[in-house]
Enzyme design. Sequence first.
Site, PDB file in Angstrom:
ATOM      1  N   SER A   1       0.173  -1.551  -0.049  1.00 15.94           N
ATOM      2  CA  SER A   1       0.045  -0.040  -0.426  1.00 15.94           C
ATOM      3  C   SER A   1       1.239   1.132   0.197  1.00 15.94           C
ATOM      4  O   SER A   1       1.775   1.654  -0.624  1.00 15.94           O
ATOM      5  CB  SER A   1      -1.003  -0.191   1.162  1.00 15.94           C
ATOM      6  OG  SER A   1      -1.572   0.889   1.107  1.00 15.94           O
TER       7      SER A   1
ATOM      8  N   ASP B   1      -3.486   5.990  -3.597  1.00 16.46           N
ATOM      9  CA  ASP B   1      -2.296   5.694  -2.491  1.00 16.46           C
ATOM     10  C   ASP B   1      -1.699   4.769  -2.932  1.00 16.46           C
ATOM     11  O   ASP B   1      -1.977   4.276  -4.772  1.00 16.46           O
ATOM     12  CB  ASP B   1      -1.977   5.623  -1.062  1.00 16.46           C
ATOM     13  CG  ASP B   1      -3.334   4.194  -1.077  1.00 16.46           C
ATOM     14  OD1 ASP B   1      -3.759   3.703  -1.825  1.00 16.46           O
ATOM     15  OD2 ASP B   1      -3.238   3.019  -0.105  1.00 16.46           O
TER      16      ASP B   1
ATOM     17  N   GLU C   1     -12.692   5.765   6.217  1.00 13.55           N
ATOM     18  CA  GLU C   1     -11.780   6.249   7.635  1.00 13.55           C
ATOM     19  C   GLU C   1     -10.995   8.315   6.920  1.00 13.55           C
ATOM     20  O   GLU C   1     -11.279   8.100   5.595  1.00 13.55           O
ATOM     21  CB  GLU C   1     -10.662   6.128   7.621  1.00 13.55           C
ATOM     22  CG  GLU C   1     -10.419   4.338   8.238  1.00 13.55           C
ATOM     23  CD  GLU C   1      -9.348   3.952   7.914  1.00 13.55           C
ATOM     24  OE1 GLU C   1      -9.263   2.537   9.482  1.00 13.55           O
ATOM     25  OE2 GLU C   1      -9.031   3.018   6.802  1.00 13.55           O
ATOM     26  N   ALA C   2     -10.841   8.296   8.238  1.00 11.60           N
ATOM     27  CA  ALA C   2     -10.502   9.892   7.322  1.00 11.60           C
ATOM     28  C   ALA C   2      -9.031  10.300   6.268  1.00 11.60           C
ATOM     29  O   ALA C   2      -9.325  11.028   5.578  1.00 11.60           O
ATOM     30  CB  ALA C   2      -9.639  10.866   8.389  1.00 11.60           C
ATOM     31  N   ASN C   3      -8.368   8.647   5.958  1.00 13.36           N
ATOM     32  CA  ASN C   3      -6.888   9.041   5.380  1.00 13.36           C
ATOM     33  C   ASN C   3      -7.736   8.369   3.946  1.00 13.36           C
ATOM     34  O   ASN C   3      -7.297   8.346   3.084  1.00 13.36           O
ATOM     35  CB  ASN C   3      -6.558   7.807   5.787  1.00 13.36           C
ATOM     36  CG  ASN C   3      -6.569   6.260   5.727  1.00 13.36           C
ATOM     37  OD1 ASN C   3      -7.734   5.775   5.426  1.00 13.36           O
ATOM     38  ND2 ASN C   3      -6.132   5.646   6.826  1.00 13.36           N
TER      39      ASN C   3
ATOM     40  N   ARG D   1       0.698   5.985  18.167  1.00  9.71           N
ATOM     41  CA  ARG D   1      -0.451   7.271  16.955  1.00  9.71           C
ATOM     42  C   ARG D   1      -1.212   7.929  18.482  1.00  9.71           C
ATOM     43  O   ARG D   1      -2.007   7.817  18.885  1.00  9.71           O
ATOM     44  CB  ARG D   1      -0.884   6.802  16.937  1.00  9.71           C
ATOM     45  CG  ARG D   1      -0.697   6.597  15.324  1.00  9.71           C
ATOM     46  CD  ARG D   1      -1.224   5.913  13.543  1.00  9.71           C
ATOM     47  NE  ARG D   1      -0.607   4.837  13.036  1.00  9.71           N
ATOM     48  CZ  ARG D   1       0.117   4.985  12.646  1.00  9.71           C
ATOM     49  NH1 ARG D   1       0.873   6.131  12.195  1.00  9.71           N
ATOM     50  NH2 ARG D   1       0.578   3.916  11.166  1.00  9.71           N
TER      51      ARG D   1
HETATM   52  P1  NG1 Z   1      -2.833   2.015  11.935  1.00 11.06           P
HETATM   53  O1  NG1 Z   1      -1.126   2.163  11.585  1.00 11.06           O
HETATM   54  O2  NG1 Z   1      -3.619   0.777  13.019  1.00 11.06           O
HETATM   55  O3  NG1 Z   1      -2.737   3.675  12.241  1.00 11.06           O
HETATM   56  C1  NG1 Z   1      -3.604   2.871   9.643  1.00 11.06           C
HETATM   57  C2  NG1 Z   1      -4.462   3.731   9.407  1.00 11.06           C
HETATM   58  C3  NG1 Z   1      -5.469   2.752   8.874  1.00 11.06           C
HETATM   59  C4  NG1 Z   1      -5.419   1.813   8.586  1.00 11.06           C
HETATM   60  C5  NG1 Z   1      -4.661   1.028   7.933  1.00 11.06           C
HETATM   61  C6  NG1 Z   1      -4.504  -0.482   7.028  1.00 11.06           C
HETATM   62  C7  NG1 Z   1      -3.997   5.825  10.153  1.00 11.06           C
HETATM   63  C8  NG1 Z   1      -4.271   6.578  11.721  1.00 11.06           C
HETATM   64  N1  NG1 Z   1      -4.456   4.808  10.389  1.00 11.06           N
HETATM   65  O4  NG1 Z   1      -3.403   2.129  10.744  1.00 11.06           O
HETATM   66  O5  NG1 Z   1      -6.754   4.215   9.385  1.00 11.06           O
HETATM   67  O6  NG1 Z   1      -5.601   2.217   6.828  1.00 11.06           O
HETATM   68  O7  NG1 Z   1      -2.962   1.554   8.816  1.00 11.06           O
HETATM   69  O8  NG1 Z   1      -3.312   0.026   5.919  1.00 11.06           O
HETATM   70  O9  NG1 Z   1      -4.042   6.304   9.099  1.00 11.06           O
HETATM   71 ZN    ZN Z   2      -3.910   1.478  -0.005  1.00 10.36          ZN
END
Ligand code: NG1
Ligand code: ZN
Length: 531
Positions: free
Chosen positions: A65, A277, A371-373, A508
Site C-alpha cells: 500500500s 495511495d 476512514e479520514a485517510n 499514534r
Molecule cells: P494503524 O497503523 O493501525 O493506525 C493505519 C491507518 C488505518 C488503516 C491501516 C491499514 C490511520 C490513523 N491509521 O492503521 O486507518 O488504513 O493503516 O492500512 O490512518
Molecule cells: Zn492502500
Amino acid sequence: MAQFEEVSKQSILHPKPAGLVLHYGTAGFRSNSIHLDHIMFRMGLLAVLRSKKTKSTIGIMVTASHNPEEDNGVKLVDPMGEMLAATWESYATMLANAEQEELISALNEIIEKEGIDKSPEASVFVGKDTRSSSASLSQAVLDGVHALGGHSKDYGLVTTPQLHYMVCCKNTQGKYGDATVEGYYKKLCQAFTQLVGNASNRTDDQKHLCVDGANGIGALKLREMISHLNKGLQVTIFNDGSKGKLNHQCGADFVKVQQKTPTGIQVNPGDRCCSFDGDADRIVYYFTDSQQVFHLLDGDKIATLISTFLKELLIQAGLNLKIAVVQTAYANGSSTDYLENTMNVTVRCTKTGVKHLHHAALEFDVGVYFEANGHGTVLFSKAAEDKIQQLAQDSRIDDERKRAALMLQSTINVINQTVGDALSDMLLIEAILAIKGMTVEQWDRIYTDLPNRQLKVKVSDRRVIDTTDAERRAVSPAGLQEAIDQLVKTYRKARSFVRPSGTEDVVRVYAEADTQESADALAHEVSLAVY
Ligand code: NG1
Ligand code: ZN
C-alpha cells in the site's frame, strides 16, 4: 495429503529465516521485502486451505500500500471480496512463524481445527502492485498455491480493490460483474456515464481533474480506465511512475498526513486534484486557493458529500431506507457534528481498520463508511438494492422519482462495494460534483475542519496501551487517560486520544482544537504524557 511431500520439497526453496516473527496485522503482513519470500509461499498454502474450507475462490494481493518502495506485504481476500476472517488471521500468523521443520504440522493443525475436507478443488486469484519486489514475491505465492494442489489465476498488475472485485464476481457467478479487468472498467464506466447524463451542460473545466498516481499501480490502471470514459472525464495524471519513486513525497497518505500538495504535480489555484495511495484503495481530494492556501478534502469530506447526495436521492425517490455514516476516532469533529446535527444522519464510530467500519456499515440499508485517510465505500443491503431496482423499473411513478431511482441504481453500479477503491470512489465523487454543479471550493465549504495534528511516538512496548470506546479512551496504563483529560480541558473545542498502531511500531497521538497552534501544542503535550 499426498501433496505434503510437494510442500516440504518446495518450502526448502522458500526458507524461513530462523527466529523471524511477523504478524498478520490490520493490513496483512507488511515488512521490508527481503523478509517476505517464505511468508508469500505460506500464504499461498493458507489460501488453498481457506478455499477448500469455504468452497470458494480466495484472493491474494501482494502489496504494501502506502509504505515505501522497499517494503512489501500480502493480504488475503475472502469469498465476497471482504477482508480475511479474524480467526484465520491467527492461522496466518501461526503458519508464517512456524520454523521450517514445523510447517507440515502447522498445516495439519489448521486442517484439524477447521475440519477441512481435502477433496474440493481449490482456486486462488493473485494480484500484485508495481513494487520491484512484487514479481518474485507473487511467484512465491503461486508456488505455494500449486505445491498444495490449488488452481491459480494470476491477474498480474492490478489495484487491491480490482482483485477484491474479481473474487466477488467469481464467487457470485458473475452477478456482481465479469471477473476481468475489462469487465470492471465497463461496469464502472457505464454507470458513471449514466450518472453524468444527469448533469446539464458540463464545461471542459468541470470535467478536468488532476490525479497524483503515487507513482504506483493506480496511475497505470487509471490510464486504462480513462479510455472507456468517452471523454466524460478529462484527467491529467502526475506521478505516473515514469520518473518518481513509489509513494515518495506523494500519494494519499503523504497528502493527508503532511497536509500539503505532493511533489511532482503542477497545478493552478482552484484546480481540482486528488491523490491515490500505492495500491489505489485510498483517495483524498485537495486544491490550493488564490491565496496559495492548501485545502484538503479527506475521507470525512468525501463521506459527507456522498451521504448528502444519497440522502437527497432517497427522499426524492420516496424510499424509506435507513442511511448511516461510519467513521473512526480520527474523523474530524466538525464532520461528525455536521452529519449528526445538520444532515440528521446516523453516525457510528468504530475501531480503526476497514474491517470494523465495513462490518458496522452492513447494519444499515445504506452504509457509507470512510476512514479520514480516504479509505472507504458505500454498502447497500440486499433489501435496499431490491427496492431501488423495483422502483427504477416502475412505470407508474413520476419523472422525479424515476430519475432519483435510476441515479441510485447507477450509484450502486459505480461503487465497489467489496472494499474502498480510489478509482471507483473518484468516479462517484466526480459524478456527484457534476450533477450538483458544485466546485471543489463549494464542496470544501460544507463545513470547516477543526485544526488537527497526528503524531507518532516511539515507546518500548506500544501494547501496554489498551483502549476502549472505539479507541477514544485509554484504559491502561493507569493514569494516562486522566492526564489526557486534564490537558484537553486547557484548550477550546479540544479532543485528543492515543492508540497503538496496528501497522507500525508506534503509538499514534491525535489532537484537534480551535486553532492549529492549540492542536499542535495539545498533540505535543499528550505525546509527552505517553512516555
Ligand atoms: P494503524 O497503523 O493501525 O493506525 C493505519 C491507518 C488505518 C488503516 C491501516 C491499514 C490511520 C490513523 N491509521 O492503521 O486507518 O488504513 O493503516 O492500512 O490512518
Ligand atoms: Zn492502500
